[in-house]
Motif scaffolding. Structure first.
Motif, short mmCIF file in Angstrom:
data_model
loop_
_atom_site.label_atom_id
_atom_site.label_comp_id
_atom_site.label_asym_id
_atom_site.label_seq_id
_atom_site.Cartn_x
_atom_site.Cartn_y
_atom_site.Cartn_z
N THR A 83 45.63 16.88 58.99
CA THR A 83 45.37 17.47 57.68
C THR A 83 45.00 18.93 57.85
OG1 THR A 83 43.05 16.78 57.79
CG2 THR A 83 44.59 15.30 56.65
N LEU A 84 45.20 19.70 56.80
CA LEU A 84 44.85 21.11 56.86
C LEU A 84 43.34 21.30 57.00
CD1 LEU A 84 47.07 22.64 54.02
CD2 LEU A 84 47.46 22.78 56.48
N PRO A 85 42.91 22.32 57.71
CA PRO A 85 41.47 22.61 57.77
C PRO A 85 40.97 23.04 56.39
CG PRO A 85 42.72 24.42 58.71
CD PRO A 85 43.70 23.31 58.46
N GLN A 86 39.67 23.03 56.20
CA GLN A 86 39.12 23.44 54.91
C GLN A 86 39.26 24.95 54.75
OE1 GLN A 86 34.77 23.26 54.05
NE2 GLN A 86 35.35 21.83 52.41
N VAL A 87 40.15 25.32 53.86
CA VAL A 87 40.41 26.73 53.56
C VAL A 87 40.32 26.90 52.05
CG1 VAL A 87 42.15 28.55 53.57
CG2 VAL A 87 41.88 27.09 55.58
N PHE A 88 39.60 27.91 51.62
CA PHE A 88 39.41 28.12 50.18
C PHE A 88 40.34 29.20 49.65
CE2 PHE A 88 35.46 26.14 51.52
CZ PHE A 88 35.28 25.18 50.53
N VAL A 89 40.93 28.88 48.49
CA VAL A 89 41.81 29.83 47.81
C VAL A 89 41.28 30.08 46.40
CG1 VAL A 89 43.88 29.22 49.11
CG2 VAL A 89 43.31 27.94 47.02
N VAL A 90 41.74 31.18 45.80
CA VAL A 90 41.29 31.58 44.47
C VAL A 90 42.53 31.80 43.60
CG1 VAL A 90 39.99 33.28 43.12
CG2 VAL A 90 39.27 32.71 45.47
N ASN A 91 42.52 31.23 42.38
CA ASN A 91 43.65 31.47 41.49
C ASN A 91 43.43 32.75 40.69
OD1 ASN A 91 41.94 30.88 39.33
ND2 ASN A 91 42.90 28.92 38.85
N TYR A 92 44.37 33.09 39.81
CA TYR A 92 44.29 34.37 39.12
C TYR A 92 43.39 34.35 37.89
CZ TYR A 92 47.52 36.29 42.41
OH TYR A 92 48.08 36.75 43.59
N GLU A 93 42.67 33.24 37.73
CA GLU A 93 41.59 33.19 36.75
C GLU A 93 40.24 33.28 37.45
OE1 GLU A 93 42.25 29.55 34.68
OE2 GLU A 93 43.92 30.34 33.49
N GLY A 94 40.28 33.45 38.78
CA GLY A 94 39.06 33.58 39.55
C GLY A 94 38.42 32.27 39.96
N LYS A 95 39.13 31.15 39.75
CA LYS A 95 38.57 29.85 40.12
C LYS A 95 38.88 29.53 41.59
CE LYS A 95 38.96 27.90 35.46
NZ LYS A 95 39.57 26.84 34.62
N GLU A 96 37.91 28.94 42.25
CA GLU A 96 37.99 28.68 43.70
C GLU A 96 38.33 27.21 43.96
OE1 GLU A 96 34.66 28.50 47.15
OE2 GLU A 96 34.70 30.37 45.96
N PHE A 97 39.19 26.98 44.98
CA PHE A 97 39.60 25.62 45.33
C PHE A 97 39.68 25.47 46.85
CE2 PHE A 97 41.61 26.82 41.36
CZ PHE A 97 41.41 25.72 40.53
N ASP A 98 39.37 24.25 47.32
CA ASP A 98 39.74 23.88 48.69
C ASP A 98 41.24 23.60 48.63
OD1 ASP A 98 40.37 22.62 51.06
OD2 ASP A 98 38.69 21.23 51.02
N ILE A 99 42.01 24.21 49.50
CA ILE A 99 43.47 24.09 49.41
C ILE A 99 43.94 22.63 49.46
CG2 ILE A 99 44.03 24.28 51.88
CD1 ILE A 99 46.29 26.27 50.97
N ASN A 100 43.18 21.77 50.15
CA ASN A 100 43.56 20.35 50.22
C ASN A 100 43.47 19.67 48.86
OD1 ASN A 100 44.08 19.51 53.16
ND2 ASN A 100 42.21 20.72 53.33
N ALA A 101 42.58 20.17 47.98
CA ALA A 101 42.42 19.58 46.66
C ALA A 101 43.64 19.83 45.78
CB ALA A 101 41.17 20.12 45.99
N LEU A 102 44.48 20.80 46.15
CA LEU A 102 45.68 21.12 45.38
C LEU A 102 46.86 20.24 45.74
CD1 LEU A 102 45.49 25.03 45.70
CD2 LEU A 102 44.62 23.62 43.82
#
Length: 473
Positions: free
Chosen positions: A338-357
């Protein structure tokens, strides 16, 4: 721009003449310019990888800089990850204008010393166009191929000679211009066995006529003057790969050459170590080929073998640490992990763990402002793939350490929407954890959040086959 150029030239001439009286002819040069759509508010000037200064752009995205006690030669200016070279000789006053959305193609020089630099940038752009023709010619027999590339070289020599007749040229310019012609020609010869469609590369190598590689006897593998030149470095990479092919064939029983063979790649690192003595040139070559191998290989045992060979030969401690971390990250991204825990941000400024997507088969690609062509091509390709595979989630992540507005603007400018578009929260850390090299790297994930392919490429011939494998899991 014409008015701006005229004003600057007048200023340079005035102060240059005034300074001449004081400095008794000490060498100096001016460099300045205007950057359209700047990525940052500064330009970095350097020579021989040594940074001279970081120069801020003014309110009109322009700058002017004087280099005192000039060491004549090639200088580099960098902006937003892109770079280009400029030849500076004493009393030159060079101004350039460029658009970051089309960095090399938009670059134009004016001022004292402009003609030689416009010649060099035009030669660089022509070489890029010629590469496509050379690839086609490589399918010819070696005699016919040689005639075609000889014709290309002769035309460039003719243009060079006409330029010398028309304008006053210095020995330094002539040395550089001639080397560019020669090393481009030599590279065309070195790539022939690899690009030719035949699988038995050793047989193709044996088919070239006598004298095909005669120029090799005069090659300096430790030329510090040309060590930062694109054409020289490209030639070295092709040449060492070609010679390694012969070495590899001498102890290989397989006629079908595999560029990804661990044996061949170890042979090449050994050849570099034995043939190149200049530490800087050697380290650059070792690093380049090691990273190229690692980025395309998924076998942990082979990765460790290449890493061990590289660490034993390189003297660059910083690169050695980086390659070690890169290898560790690659090995963790194996099939089924599985992918490591990496956080991304969408263009509304909301933060996600990439695995949650990841809730269904997912393709993750990456882009950067530094690689504008790849940005456009990859996003257009993603539009095509989304229509063809609606059951798949396609995610694009910008890896730059810029704010949301910068990435948002470039997406808006090209009519790309923000759905499934993200930025890394911590770009440097995330880029290392996901081993993002080269920029074409694409990760394919199945519906169970398991990695199917960690080093795919949406432009590769077998990408859709790999994607279907993930969909059907």
């Amino acid at each position: 721009m014409k008015l701006y150029t005229s004003i600057i030239i007048i200023i340079i001439t005035f102060f240059g003449c005034k300074k001449d009286n004081q400095d008794q002819g000490k060498p100096y040069a001016y460099i300045g310019g205007e950057i359209i759509n700047p990525n940052t508010n500064f330009v970095v000037l350097s020579k021989d990888e040594v940074v001279l200064d970081t120069v801020k752009l003014d309110g009109r995205n322009r700058f002017i800089y004087k280099i005192n006690d000039l060491d004549e030669g090639i200088y580099t200016f960098r902006h937003g990850g892109e770079y280009q070279m400029v030849l500076l000789e004493s009393r030159d006053s060079i101004l350039f204008r460029l658009n970051t959305l089309d960095f090399d193609e938009s670059l134009v020089y004016t001022g004292v010393g402009d003609r030689k630099n416009n010649y060099l940038i035009n030669d660089f752009l022509e070489n890029e166009k010629e590469e496509k023709h050379v690839i086609k010619f490589c399918q010819l027999n070696p005699v016919s191929y040689e005639k075609h590339i000889d014709s290309i070289r002769n035309k460039k020599v003719e243009i060079f000679n006409e330029f010398k007749k028309k304008y006053s040229t210095s020995p330094l310019f002539e040395k550089i211009a001639k080397a560019n012609i020669d090393y481009t020609y030599y590279s065309s010869k070195e790539v022939y066995p690899f690009i030719h469609f035949g699988k038995d590369k050793a047989a193709i190598l044996k088919s070239v006529p006598d004298g095909f590689y005669d120029y090799r006897k005069d090659i300096n593998y430790n030329d510090t003057f040309f060590s930062q030149f694109y054409n020289y470095n490209t030639f070295l990479r092709h040449n060492l790969s070609n010679i390694s092919l012969k070495i590899h064939d001498d102890h290989s029983d397989n006629n079908d050459f595999n560029r990804g063979s661990i044996c061949y790649n170890l042979d090449r690192l050994y050849l570099i170590d034995s043939l190149v003595t200049n530490t800087s040139i050697k380290d650059d070559l070792l690093h380049y080929f090691t990273m190229m191998y690692l980025s395309k290989n998924e076998n942990i045992e082979s990765n460790e073998a290449i890493l061990k060979s590289y660490l034993g030969k390189s003297k660059n401690e910083k690169n050695k640490q980086m390659v070690s971390r890169f290898t560790k990250s690659l090995n963790s991204l194996k099939d089924g992990a599985t992918l490591p825990q990496v956080f991304v941000v969408n263009y509304e400024g909301k933060e996600f763990d990439i695995n949650a997507l990841i809730k269904r088969p997912t393709v993750i690609s990456f882009w950067s402002h530094k690689y504008y062509g790849h940005f456009k091509d990859s996003h257009n390709k993603l539009i095509e793939l989304k229509e063809k595979y609606p059951e798949t989630n396609f995610i694009a992540v910008n890896i730059n350490d810029y704010d949301l507005d910068k990435s948002k603007k470039i997406l808006e400018t090209h009519g790309f929407d923000f759905k499934n578009e993200y930025l890394f929260k911590n770009p440097i850390e995330a880029t290392e954890m996901l081993a993002i090299y080269p920029m074409t790297k694409t990760i394919i994930i199945d519906k169970n959040k398991k990695i199917v392919k960690s080093n795919s490429n949406i432009f590769s011939l077998n990408f859709e086959e790999q994607l279907l494998g993930a969909i059907n899991r």
